[in-house]
Design a protein around this motif. Structure first.
Motif, PDB file in Angstrom:
ATOM      1  N   ASP A 162      96.056  94.646 -41.677  1.00 29.80           N
ATOM      2  CA  ASP A 162      95.341  93.419 -41.295  1.00 29.80           C
ATOM      3  C   ASP A 162      95.758  92.305 -42.231  1.00 29.80           C
ATOM      4  N   TYR A 163      95.431  91.071 -41.833  1.00 26.09           N
ATOM      5  CA  TYR A 163      95.800  89.911 -42.642  1.00 26.09           C
ATOM      6  C   TYR A 163      94.652  89.533 -43.573  1.00 26.09           C
ATOM      7  N   ILE A 178     101.991  96.863 -49.373  1.00 20.96           N
ATOM      8  CA  ILE A 178     102.736  96.041 -48.407  1.00 20.96           C
ATOM      9  C   ILE A 178     101.715  95.218 -47.638  1.00 20.96           C
ATOM     10  N   VAL A 179     101.884  93.894 -47.629  1.00 18.68           N
ATOM     11  CA  VAL A 179     100.916  93.020 -46.961  1.00 18.68           C
ATOM     12  C   VAL A 179     101.615  92.118 -45.954  1.00 18.68           C
ATOM     13  N   GLY A 180     100.809  91.531 -45.075  1.00 15.30           N
ATOM     14  CA  GLY A 180     101.355  90.780 -43.950  1.00 15.30           C
ATOM     15  C   GLY A 180     101.843  89.388 -44.272  1.00 15.30           C
ATOM     16  N   LYS A 308      91.110  89.561 -28.910  1.00 13.25           N
ATOM     17  CA  LYS A 308      90.528  89.787 -30.219  1.00 13.25           C
ATOM     18  C   LYS A 308      91.667  89.985 -31.220  1.00 13.25           C
ATOM     19  N   PRO A 309      91.503  89.514 -32.450  1.00 17.79           N
ATOM     20  CA  PRO A 309      92.625  89.479 -33.396  1.00 17.79           C
ATOM     21  C   PRO A 309      92.776  90.736 -34.254  1.00 17.79           C
ATOM     22  N   GLY A 310      93.086  91.851 -33.624  1.00 28.23           N
ATOM     23  CA  GLY A 310      93.435  93.044 -34.391  1.00 28.23           C
ATOM     24  C   GLY A 310      94.718  92.809 -35.159  1.00 28.23           C
ATOM     25  N   GLU A 336      88.324  88.138 -40.366  1.00 28.55           N
ATOM     26  CA  GLU A 336      89.161  87.625 -41.447  1.00 28.55           C
ATOM     27  C   GLU A 336      90.604  87.422 -40.994  1.00 28.55           C
ATOM     28  N   ASN A 337      91.083  88.208 -40.030  1.00 25.41           N
ATOM     29  CA  ASN A 337      92.379  87.930 -39.410  1.00 25.41           C
ATOM     30  C   ASN A 337      92.348  86.562 -38.740  1.00 25.41           C
ATOM     31  N   LEU A 338      91.228  86.261 -38.097  1.00 21.02           N
ATOM     32  CA  LEU A 338      91.082  84.960 -37.441  1.00 21.02           C
ATOM     33  C   LEU A 338      91.062  83.834 -38.472  1.00 21.02           C
ATOM     34  N   ASP A 339      90.423  84.072 -39.610  1.00 23.37           N
ATOM     35  CA  ASP A 339      90.460  83.080 -40.691  1.00 23.37           C
ATOM     36  C   ASP A 339      91.903  82.794 -41.096  1.00 23.37           C
ATOM     37  N   PHE A 340      92.698  83.847 -41.226  1.00 28.48           N
ATOM     38  CA  PHE A 340      94.103  83.698 -41.592  1.00 28.48           C
ATOM     39  C   PHE A 340      94.847  82.855 -40.551  1.00 28.48           C
ATOM     40  N   LEU A 341      94.706  83.217 -39.283  1.00 30.76           N
ATOM     41  CA  LEU A 341      95.405  82.504 -38.216  1.00 30.76           C
ATOM     42  C   LEU A 341      94.980  81.040 -38.149  1.00 30.76           C
TER      43      LEU A 341
END
Length: 400
Positions: A162-163, A178-180, A308-310, A336-341
């Motif tokens: 996840d981001y 390893i991160v996105g 949905k932001p999987g 939190e993925n949505l926060d990133f995007l």
């Protein structure tokens, strides 16, 4: 001698297993000193106990569909000071897992362990901490005590799918993360993780996903027009999300566009939508699919993704240059993925006033806004994650 790598995954959503397969595919194309690399993907929850796997994996699926707020509450609780990082080692589940993994280590004798899910990595970290403590004490004792040391945990790499970060991922015994994206790297650094341990390679996807067929061919096969703006509506791998209600909103929008709906493995949802569409009047061209293994073709052929932001869904959309509108999500990592995007300007999020119809109508009326979203998508997407992970693994094993 050929090197052996264990890739530890879990079936809580589809992303962990897909990332594991991408890494395995790339690693098995490499050699070390002329010898092949052997990789084995292990569903860690199934290995421990089938009943436990069903409870946790299906529990995640059911909570995602029926009680997402409750899931979000548990997620946030586990991030508080009540359960801080590294304290999951005393958790009953991970303690039980660590006991099961002792046998796995002694039989498989891996040279390196990669985790695409945090639970098994907590268990291995528990074992490694215990081993390191035992070695430290034993080396100070009489020599005849030293032969009893039998457990050796190899280097470990965690691949965050996840981001965002979560305390379950952060363990002192992990060698690399390893991160996105660089944003996620900064989140880990803020949590006290050493900068040198973090590689912002992106979330890995299989090579086959990166290729796709011609857009006109794909849309024609789906019964859709090749010259209309195409909106893809879907949920997760099991069809989570308010898809029916979202489709109702799309059908009310007074603009000329077409809709592709993917319901995943949720056959009941597909039947309900098929029945609804056939029983109402509407002016939209609509195609409805259940589960499909052609997402590489489909994402490359649509203009806007509503979902949905999987973690893996988000990654695949970024790699295919598709902006997202997010009207629903599971509170927790997807939020939190949505926060990133949103912070990257590559997705739009609906609110009480900025509804889906408002956002989509503006994108349709002003294509330059859609182009701006796509430009931001291209600025943050990362190709070659699996290749970079495999190169890191080879370097570690060659130096060991």
């Amino acid at each position: 001698m050929a090197k052996k790598i264990l890739i530890m995954s879990a079936s809580t959503g589809g992303g962990h297993n897909r990332a594991a397969r991408a890494i395995k595919e790339e690693l098995e194309s490499k050699t070390i000193s002329g010898e092949p690399i052997h990789c084995e993907i292990i569903d860690s929850l199934k290995l421990v106990n089938n009943t436990m796997d069903k409870i946790i994996s299906r529990g995640y699926e059911k909570s995602a569909i029926y009680t997402p707020k409750a899931y979000g509450s548990v997620y946030r609780l586990s991030e508080t000071s009540l359960i801080s990082r590294n304290e999951f080692k005393g958790n009953l589940l991970t303690s039980y897992m660590s006991q099961k993994f002792k046998k796995l280590l002694s039989e498989a004798k891996p040279d390196l362990i990669i985790g695409t899910h945090p639970f098994p990595m907590i268990a291995f970290s528990t074992l490694k901490k215990s081993y390191d403590t035992y070695v430290s004490i034993s080396l100070k004792a009489e020599p005849f005590h030293r032969h009893s040391i039998k457990l050796d945990v190899p280097p470990m790499i965690s691949v965050l799918t996840d981001y965002t970060t979560h305390s379950t991922w952060i363990q002192n015994e992990i060698d690399y993360y390893i991160v996105g994206h660089e944003y996620v790297k900064e989140l880990l650094i803020a949590e006290g993780v050493d900068n040198d341990k973090i590689k912002a390679f992106g979330i890995p996807v299989e090579k086959s996903f990166l290729s796709h067929r011609d857009r006109d061919t794909v849309l024609s096969e789906l019964g859709l027009s090749t010259d209309k703006l195409t909106v893809l509506l879907m949920g997760g791998s099991f069809g989570a999300g308010n898809i029916k209600e979202t489709l109702d909103e799309l059908l009310e929008i007074d603009r000329d566009f077409q809709i592709l709906v993917i319901t995943g493995r949720n056959e009941s949802l597909k039947e309900k939508i098929d029945k609804k569409i056939s029983s109402i009047e509407h002016d939209k061209n609509i195609s409805i699919l259940g589960f499909t293994n052609k997402m590489n073709d489909i994402l490359a052929s649509v203009d806007v993704l509503i979902t949905k932001p999987g973690g893996l869904t988000t990654t695949e959309a970024l790699l295919k240059d598709v902006p997202m509108i997010v009207p629903y999500y599971i509170p927790g990592q997807e939020e939190e993925n949505l926060d990133f995007l949103s912070n990257c300007g590559s997705a739009l999020r609906t609110t009480k006033k900025y509804t889906l119809p408002v956002l989509l109508k503006v994108l349709i009326d002003d294509p330059s806004r859609l182009d701006a979203l796509k430009k931001n998508v291209r600025s943050i997407r990362k190709f070659n994650s699996a290749q970079n992970i495999s190169s890191l693994v080879v370097n570690i094993l060659e130096e060991s």
